[in-house]
Design a protein around this motif. Sequence first.
Motif, PDB file in Angstrom:
ATOM      1  N   GLN A  91       0.714  -1.335  -0.084  1.00  0.00           N
ATOM      2  CA  GLN A  91       0.076  -0.070  -0.105  1.00  0.00           C
ATOM      3  C   GLN A  91       0.813   1.229  -0.136  1.00  0.00           C
ATOM      4  O   GLN A  91       1.904   1.436   0.577  1.00  0.00           O
ATOM      5  CB  GLN A  91      -0.948   0.101   1.133  1.00  0.00           C
ATOM      6  N   MET A  92       0.600   2.337  -0.813  1.00  0.00           N
ATOM      7  CA  MET A  92       1.274   3.337  -1.186  1.00  0.00           C
ATOM      8  C   MET A  92       0.355   4.668  -0.354  1.00  0.00           C
ATOM      9  O   MET A  92      -0.463   5.048  -0.909  1.00  0.00           O
ATOM     10  CB  MET A  92       1.442   3.581  -2.547  1.00  0.00           C
ATOM     11  N   LEU A  93       1.182   5.157   0.417  1.00  0.00           N
ATOM     12  CA  LEU A  93       0.672   6.484   1.172  1.00  0.00           C
ATOM     13  C   LEU A  93       1.400   7.621   0.579  1.00  0.00           C
ATOM     14  O   LEU A  93       2.374   7.725   0.098  1.00  0.00           O
ATOM     15  CB  LEU A  93       0.573   6.432   2.723  1.00  0.00           C
ATOM     16  N   HIS A  94       0.800   8.770   0.761  1.00  0.00           N
ATOM     17  CA  HIS A  94       1.292  10.254   0.363  1.00  0.00           C
ATOM     18  C   HIS A  94       1.833  10.197  -1.443  1.00  0.00           C
ATOM     19  O   HIS A  94       2.872  10.003  -1.399  1.00  0.00           O
ATOM     20  CB  HIS A  94       2.346  10.701   1.170  1.00  0.00           C
ATOM     21  N   ALA A  95       0.877  10.156  -2.005  1.00  0.00           N
ATOM     22  CA  ALA A  95       1.151  10.116  -3.456  1.00  0.00           C
ATOM     23  C   ALA A  95       1.970  11.205  -4.068  1.00  0.00           C
ATOM     24  O   ALA A  95       2.836  11.337  -4.921  1.00  0.00           O
ATOM     25  CB  ALA A  95       0.028   9.803  -4.604  1.00  0.00           C
ATOM     26  N   GLY A  96       1.634  12.471  -3.145  1.00  0.00           N
ATOM     27  CA  GLY A  96       2.564  13.780  -3.684  1.00  0.00           C
ATOM     28  C   GLY A  96       4.023  13.787  -3.529  1.00  0.00           C
ATOM     29  O   GLY A  96       4.445  14.451  -3.971  1.00  0.00           O
ATOM     30  N   LYS A  97       4.252  12.780  -2.583  1.00  0.00           N
ATOM     31  CA  LYS A  97       5.723  12.752  -2.305  1.00  0.00           C
ATOM     32  C   LYS A  97       6.409  11.072  -2.930  1.00  0.00           C
ATOM     33  O   LYS A  97       7.470  11.197  -3.410  1.00  0.00           O
ATOM     34  CB  LYS A  97       5.686  12.473  -0.839  1.00  0.00           C
ATOM     35  N   GLU A  98       5.687  10.292  -2.987  1.00  0.00           N
ATOM     36  CA  GLU A  98       6.216   9.013  -3.336  1.00  0.00           C
ATOM     37  C   GLU A  98       5.925   8.785  -4.876  1.00  0.00           C
ATOM     38  O   GLU A  98       6.932   7.969  -5.360  1.00  0.00           O
ATOM     39  CB  GLU A  98       5.258   8.105  -2.735  1.00  0.00           C
ATOM     40  N   VAL A  99       5.004   9.529  -5.685  1.00  0.00           N
ATOM     41  CA  VAL A  99       5.039   9.090  -7.020  1.00  0.00           C
ATOM     42  C   VAL A  99       6.064  10.162  -7.622  1.00  0.00           C
ATOM     43  O   VAL A  99       5.811  11.553  -7.860  1.00  0.00           O
ATOM     44  CB  VAL A  99       3.614   9.350  -7.629  1.00  0.00           C
ATOM     45  N   ASP A 100       7.137  10.010  -8.369  1.00  0.00           N
ATOM     46  CA  ASP A 100       8.087  10.616  -8.953  1.00  0.00           C
ATOM     47  C   ASP A 100       7.605  11.834  -9.700  1.00  0.00           C
ATOM     48  O   ASP A 100       7.876  12.812  -9.733  1.00  0.00           O
ATOM     49  CB  ASP A 100       9.048   9.763  -9.426  1.00  0.00           C
ATOM     50  N   SER A 101       6.732  11.437 -10.791  1.00  0.00           N
ATOM     51  CA  SER A 101       6.253  12.193 -11.641  1.00  0.00           C
ATOM     52  C   SER A 101       5.396  13.147 -11.201  1.00  0.00           C
ATOM     53  O   SER A 101       5.251  14.451 -11.490  1.00  0.00           O
ATOM     54  CB  SER A 101       5.504  11.399 -12.828  1.00  0.00           C
ATOM     55  N   LEU A 102       4.611  12.774 -10.196  1.00  0.00           N
ATOM     56  CA  LEU A 102       3.695  13.820  -9.527  1.00  0.00           C
ATOM     57  C   LEU A 102       4.492  14.900  -8.760  1.00  0.00           C
ATOM     58  O   LEU A 102       3.994  16.070  -8.784  1.00  0.00           O
ATOM     59  CB  LEU A 102       2.630  12.932  -8.685  1.00  0.00           C
ATOM     60  N   CYS A 103       5.401  14.347  -8.087  1.00  0.00           N
ATOM     61  CA  CYS A 103       6.240  15.037  -7.175  1.00  0.00           C
ATOM     62  C   CYS A 103       6.775  16.215  -8.020  1.00  0.00           C
ATOM     63  O   CYS A 103       6.921  17.414  -7.637  1.00  0.00           O
ATOM     64  CB  CYS A 103       7.183  14.216  -6.330  1.00  0.00           C
ATOM     65  N   LYS A 104       7.497  15.788  -9.339  1.00  0.00           N
ATOM     66  CA  LYS A 104       8.082  16.603 -10.156  1.00  0.00           C
ATOM     67  C   LYS A 104       7.071  17.832 -10.707  1.00  0.00           C
ATOM     68  O   LYS A 104       7.225  18.927 -10.756  1.00  0.00           O
ATOM     69  CB  LYS A 104       8.660  15.882 -11.442  1.00  0.00           C
ATOM     70  N   PHE A 105       5.769  17.096 -11.046  1.00  0.00           N
ATOM     71  CA  PHE A 105       4.657  18.113 -11.710  1.00  0.00           C
ATOM     72  C   PHE A 105       4.535  19.156 -10.579  1.00  0.00           C
ATOM     73  O   PHE A 105       4.221  20.474 -10.782  1.00  0.00           O
ATOM     74  CB  PHE A 105       3.449  17.462 -12.063  1.00  0.00           C
ATOM     75  N   LEU A 106       4.379  18.786  -9.502  1.00  0.00           N
ATOM     76  CA  LEU A 106       4.063  19.793  -8.263  1.00  0.00           C
ATOM     77  C   LEU A 106       5.095  20.778  -8.082  1.00  0.00           C
ATOM     78  O   LEU A 106       4.874  22.161  -7.884  1.00  0.00           O
ATOM     79  CB  LEU A 106       3.710  18.937  -6.824  1.00  0.00           C
ATOM     80  N   SER A 107       6.191  20.349  -8.072  1.00  0.00           N
ATOM     81  CA  SER A 107       7.481  21.300  -7.919  1.00  0.00           C
ATOM     82  C   SER A 107       7.742  22.129  -9.411  1.00  0.00           C
ATOM     83  O   SER A 107       7.896  23.489  -9.155  1.00  0.00           O
ATOM     84  CB  SER A 107       8.704  20.407  -7.972  1.00  0.00           C
ATOM     85  N   ASP A 108       7.353  21.645 -10.234  1.00  0.00           N
ATOM     86  CA  ASP A 108       7.299  22.401 -11.633  1.00  0.00           C
ATOM     87  C   ASP A 108       6.200  23.723 -11.695  1.00  0.00           C
ATOM     88  O   ASP A 108       6.397  24.364 -12.540  1.00  0.00           O
ATOM     89  CB  ASP A 108       7.364  21.576 -12.988  1.00  0.00           C
ATOM     90  N   GLU A 110       4.646  25.118  -9.034  1.00  0.00           N
ATOM     91  CA  GLU A 110       4.493  25.408  -7.761  1.00  0.00           C
ATOM     92  C   GLU A 110       3.621  26.625  -7.663  1.00  0.00           C
ATOM     93  O   GLU A 110       3.067  27.096  -6.417  1.00  0.00           O
ATOM     94  CB  GLU A 110       5.696  25.617  -6.797  1.00  0.00           C
ATOM     95  N   GLU A 111       3.255  27.504  -8.753  1.00  0.00           N
ATOM     96  CA  GLU A 111       2.549  28.620  -8.433  1.00  0.00           C
ATOM     97  C   GLU A 111       1.155  28.493  -8.212  1.00  0.00           C
ATOM     98  O   GLU A 111       0.190  29.169  -7.816  1.00  0.00           O
ATOM     99  CB  GLU A 111       2.617  29.682  -9.838  1.00  0.00           C
TER     100      GLU A 111
END
Length: 346
Positions: A91-108, A110-111
């Motif tokens: 089981q995977m928790l905290h997709a915003g941190k654990e899914v690499d592509s989503l983490c990058k999307f949120l960082s790119d 950030e506005e």
Amino acid sequence: MAEAEQPNGNQINENAQEKKTPIVADIFWKHEGDEVWHFRKSEDDINCFHRIDAKKIPLRGKNYLTDKKKYPSKDSAFELVCCKCFKTKQQMLHAGKEVDSLCKFLSDNEENEYFIVNWLVPGHYTCVNLYVRTLKVGEDAEFDNIYTKFREGDSKFRSDRFKYIPELLEAPSMVKSTVNAMLGGLRPVLIGNKLTCHHFTGKNYVEVDVDTGSSRIVSAAAGILVKGFAGIVANTGFLIEGRDESELPERMLGYHCNTKISLATISLQYDYDPPPPQSKKKKSWFGGMFGGRSSKTSSKANLQDSNSKSPAKSTSTLKSPSEMSPKKSPKKSPKKMESKSQMVSK
């Protein structure tokens, strides 16, 4: 050549405000192999999602505390960006941190402000719904108030206020009866009262992970739903429940429709390594004497220590000094001794 007209201060502010409002059509979170679960292309399309109008959903009005009346919602504060499903070994928790592509999307991006609803489905499926805020800050004071409370609140507050609104448009009869048993019918439900919710906050997002396997009844029902997803067309909505005048009227947080989803078809295999469990540090007796332990823990430990030093057959009541002295065997009366000697002589 005539000089270009310089914008005045008001125009600059207006342009800056327009840039802060994201154009959802230009935003998309890309993950390799994610073409299967896609935006709807036609009325008869399957394995798809699309944005829908939230104005038909009745929500608590401004005077709901006194008149109990509900009115159609305004536009959702957040609009759907996309949905994705991942299949993991655990089981995977905290997709915003654990899914690499989503983490990058949120960082790119950030506005912008994002809201993530992550459905944890038995079988280690993680279904991520990603929303982006389109409501300008300051346009709805009541929503700004309740959303700030939600963003800054603890897990208990969030679970107590996070409301889920399902609407089945098309589904097999077995699925409809299952939803009625699981959620009490097609009506707004505080999902945190039914299922365990995990809450996370990032720099520009809030995430709610809903564990559908946290209840035996719901887990069994979810198994039926998973098999029947391919025949379901359902609207899914979320909001934060308003409970005082400063939080009313309510407004939909996010709202979208999923059409005939097959989890086996849309899911993406993802290599997820869960973080190691945190080991609890043992505290010394010295630390316990000076605040290392709570008074309740210390008293319990002292009681156990005292019990281990006392005899096995100890009682909980205190004895008087007379009771604590060894008991002497009662002396036999002379009469009985005499009768006994007579019996011997005979």
